[in-house]
Motif scaffolding. Sequence first.
Motif, PDB file in Angstrom:
ATOM      1  N   GLY A  92      36.286 -35.433   8.174  1.00 12.58           N
ATOM      2  CA  GLY A  92      36.619 -36.375   7.216  1.00 12.58           C
ATOM      3  C   GLY A  92      36.070 -35.442   5.911  1.00 12.58           C
ATOM      4  O   GLY A  92      36.390 -34.291   5.880  1.00 12.58           O
ATOM      5  N   GLU A  93      35.676 -36.180   4.783  1.00 18.22           N
ATOM      6  CA  GLU A  93      35.373 -35.713   3.608  1.00 18.22           C
ATOM      7  C   GLU A  93      34.189 -34.667   3.500  1.00 18.22           C
ATOM      8  O   GLU A  93      33.397 -34.839   4.651  1.00 18.22           O
ATOM      9  N   ARG A  94      34.066 -33.751   2.685  1.00 17.06           N
ATOM     10  CA  ARG A  94      32.728 -33.042   2.621  1.00 17.06           C
ATOM     11  C   ARG A  94      31.728 -33.871   2.310  1.00 17.06           C
ATOM     12  O   ARG A  94      31.694 -34.873   1.714  1.00 17.06           O
ATOM     13  N   ARG A  95      30.503 -33.350   3.087  1.00 17.08           N
ATOM     14  CA  ARG A  95      29.104 -34.117   2.891  1.00 17.08           C
ATOM     15  C   ARG A  95      28.110 -33.167   3.358  1.00 17.08           C
ATOM     16  O   ARG A  95      28.346 -32.124   3.968  1.00 17.08           O
ATOM     17  N   VAL A  96      26.918 -33.693   3.516  1.00 17.84           N
ATOM     18  CA  VAL A  96      25.839 -33.025   4.090  1.00 17.84           C
ATOM     19  C   VAL A  96      25.865 -33.990   5.278  1.00 17.84           C
ATOM     20  O   VAL A  96      25.719 -35.085   5.461  1.00 17.84           O
ATOM     21  N   LEU A  97      25.831 -33.334   6.412  1.00 16.36           N
ATOM     22  CA  LEU A  97      25.692 -33.822   7.674  1.00 16.36           C
ATOM     23  C   LEU A  97      24.466 -33.528   8.604  1.00 16.36           C
ATOM     24  O   LEU A  97      24.309 -32.303   8.779  1.00 16.36           O
ATOM     25  N   ALA A  98      23.545 -34.281   8.802  1.00 18.61           N
ATOM     26  CA  ALA A  98      22.357 -34.019   9.912  1.00 18.61           C
ATOM     27  C   ALA A  98      22.955 -34.292  11.301  1.00 18.61           C
ATOM     28  O   ALA A  98      23.258 -35.571  11.529  1.00 18.61           O
ATOM     29  N   THR A  99      23.127 -33.321  11.967  1.00 21.15           N
ATOM     30  CA  THR A  99      23.718 -33.682  13.486  1.00 21.15           C
ATOM     31  C   THR A  99      22.309 -33.740  14.240  1.00 21.15           C
ATOM     32  O   THR A  99      21.318 -33.368  13.846  1.00 21.15           O
ATOM     33  N   GLY A 100      22.673 -34.397  15.489  1.00 22.91           N
ATOM     34  CA  GLY A 100      21.837 -34.414  16.385  1.00 22.91           C
ATOM     35  C   GLY A 100      21.323 -33.098  17.133  1.00 22.91           C
ATOM     36  O   GLY A 100      22.126 -32.250  16.909  1.00 22.91           O
ATOM     37  N   GLY A 101      20.376 -32.895  17.712  1.00 24.82           N
ATOM     38  CA  GLY A 101      19.911 -31.531  18.012  1.00 24.82           C
ATOM     39  C   GLY A 101      20.753 -31.129  19.125  1.00 24.82           C
ATOM     40  O   GLY A 101      20.819 -29.851  18.961  1.00 24.82           O
ATOM     41  N   GLY A 102      21.503 -31.720  19.866  1.00 26.06           N
ATOM     42  CA  GLY A 102      22.207 -31.249  20.835  1.00 26.06           C
ATOM     43  C   GLY A 102      23.659 -31.388  20.515  1.00 26.06           C
ATOM     44  O   GLY A 102      24.521 -31.040  21.466  1.00 26.06           O
ATOM     45  N   ALA A 103      24.244 -31.721  19.375  1.00 25.79           N
ATOM     46  CA  ALA A 103      25.546 -31.807  19.247  1.00 25.79           C
ATOM     47  C   ALA A 103      26.195 -30.285  19.152  1.00 25.79           C
ATOM     48  O   ALA A 103      27.206 -30.340  19.563  1.00 25.79           O
ATOM     49  N   ILE A 104      25.661 -29.529  18.668  1.00 31.18           N
ATOM     50  CA  ILE A 104      26.280 -28.184  18.632  1.00 31.18           C
ATOM     51  C   ILE A 104      26.094 -27.298  20.031  1.00 31.18           C
ATOM     52  O   ILE A 104      27.186 -26.602  20.223  1.00 31.18           O
ATOM     53  N   LEU A 105      25.609 -28.226  21.237  1.00 34.44           N
ATOM     54  CA  LEU A 105      26.091 -27.558  22.223  1.00 34.44           C
ATOM     55  C   LEU A 105      27.387 -27.802  23.048  1.00 34.44           C
ATOM     56  O   LEU A 105      27.944 -27.043  23.790  1.00 34.44           O
ATOM     57  N   ASN A 106      28.160 -28.893  22.393  1.00 38.98           N
ATOM     58  CA  ASN A 106      29.429 -29.274  22.639  1.00 38.98           C
ATOM     59  C   ASN A 106      30.535 -28.029  22.148  1.00 38.98           C
ATOM     60  O   ASN A 106      30.486 -27.830  21.055  1.00 38.98           O
ATOM     61  N   PRO A 107      30.953 -27.128  23.011  1.00 41.60           N
ATOM     62  CA  PRO A 107      32.035 -26.348  22.286  1.00 41.60           C
ATOM     63  C   PRO A 107      32.953 -26.787  21.503  1.00 41.60           C
ATOM     64  O   PRO A 107      33.285 -26.083  20.452  1.00 41.60           O
ATOM     65  N   GLU A 108      33.644 -28.015  21.572  1.00 41.00           N
ATOM     66  CA  GLU A 108      34.657 -28.387  20.724  1.00 41.00           C
ATOM     67  C   GLU A 108      33.960 -28.716  19.373  1.00 41.00           C
ATOM     68  O   GLU A 108      34.334 -28.313  18.265  1.00 41.00           O
ATOM     69  N   THR A 109      32.583 -29.324  19.572  1.00 45.16           N
ATOM     70  CA  THR A 109      31.891 -29.677  18.138  1.00 45.16           C
ATOM     71  C   THR A 109      31.671 -28.341  17.571  1.00 45.16           C
ATOM     72  O   THR A 109      31.846 -28.238  16.275  1.00 45.16           O
ATOM     73  N   ARG A 110      31.072 -27.427  18.310  1.00 43.72           N
ATOM     74  CA  ARG A 110      30.622 -26.137  17.607  1.00 43.72           C
ATOM     75  C   ARG A 110      31.930 -25.362  16.940  1.00 43.72           C
ATOM     76  O   ARG A 110      31.841 -24.920  15.774  1.00 43.72           O
ATOM     77  N   ALA A 111      33.124 -25.365  17.596  1.00 39.85           N
ATOM     78  CA  ALA A 111      34.261 -24.555  17.142  1.00 39.85           C
ATOM     79  C   ALA A 111      34.561 -25.646  15.629  1.00 39.85           C
ATOM     80  O   ALA A 111      35.083 -24.882  14.674  1.00 39.85           O
ATOM     81  N   LEU A 112      34.497 -26.952  15.733  1.00 41.37           N
ATOM     82  CA  LEU A 112      34.813 -27.691  14.480  1.00 41.37           C
ATOM     83  C   LEU A 112      33.649 -27.328  13.331  1.00 41.37           C
ATOM     84  O   LEU A 112      34.038 -27.148  12.301  1.00 41.37           O
ATOM     85  N   MET A 113      32.581 -27.179  13.901  1.00 40.65           N
ATOM     86  CA  MET A 113      31.467 -27.034  12.772  1.00 40.65           C
ATOM     87  C   MET A 113      31.827 -25.544  12.199  1.00 40.65           C
ATOM     88  O   MET A 113      31.633 -25.392  10.865  1.00 40.65           O
ATOM     89  N   LYS A 114      32.260 -24.501  13.060  1.00 37.32           N
ATOM     90  CA  LYS A 114      32.634 -23.238  12.616  1.00 37.32           C
ATOM     91  C   LYS A 114      33.927 -23.210  11.498  1.00 37.32           C
ATOM     92  O   LYS A 114      33.802 -22.419  10.602  1.00 37.32           O
ATOM     93  N   SER A 115      34.835 -23.977  11.773  1.00 32.28           N
ATOM     94  CA  SER A 115      36.164 -24.114  11.023  1.00 32.28           C
ATOM     95  C   SER A 115      35.812 -24.864   9.794  1.00 32.28           C
ATOM     96  O   SER A 115      36.617 -24.710   8.578  1.00 32.28           O
ATOM     97  N   ARG A 116      35.018 -25.955   9.888  1.00 37.55           N
ATOM     98  CA  ARG A 116      34.959 -27.163   8.975  1.00 37.55           C
ATOM     99  C   ARG A 116      33.887 -27.134   8.044  1.00 37.55           C
ATOM    100  O   ARG A 116      33.681 -27.883   6.992  1.00 37.55           O
TER     101      ARG A 116
END
Length: 185
Positions: A80-104
């Motif tokens: 979605g739109e640019r924002r400040v996003l407070a992720t849950g502590g374990g969100a980055i453990l998901n490989p798809e989420t981690r890849a999306l964070m890296k790219s977006r």
Amino acid sequence: MSDDAPIPAPRRTIALVGLMGVGKSTVGRRLARRLHLPFADGDAEIEAAAGMTVSEIFAELGEPEFRAGEARVMRRLLQGERRVLATGGGAILNPETRALMKSRATTVWMRADLAVVAQRVQRRDTRPLLRGRDPLEALEAMAAIRYPIYATADVTVDVAGGAHADAVEAIVSTLEAFWAQDPSS
């Protein structure tokens, strides 16, 4: 730096990562105001999507279903739109989420002393991963697994037990230095 000093507009979402209790939500709200961006709290978004609290999701559906819902919500927020996003502590453990964070997103690891975090998290009994456990021991076990992944964040900011305003300014300064090195971020 004062709160009115101009800041370059971030080109991407700023995703805050780190253990529970480091202040991602509280600092994230203030950081969003400082950067003139909307704010989203990953856990609050999961609760809204599920119509249940995080604790209820864990108790009634289990951690695997929570993680699946978390991945869906993170995908929606990161696309979605640019924002400040407070992720849950374990969100980055998901490989798809981690890849999306890296790219977006530009990722900020909010790192704090585990003893300070343990004191913070024991104030409320709303954290399913800590129920019935010694908070410091549980956080140490999580840190052993998560710190190597958090360390892949674009920047790391040590946030102590001090004022949230100090954490915001430390993040802003670190981001400005990062953006100066890589203006496409």
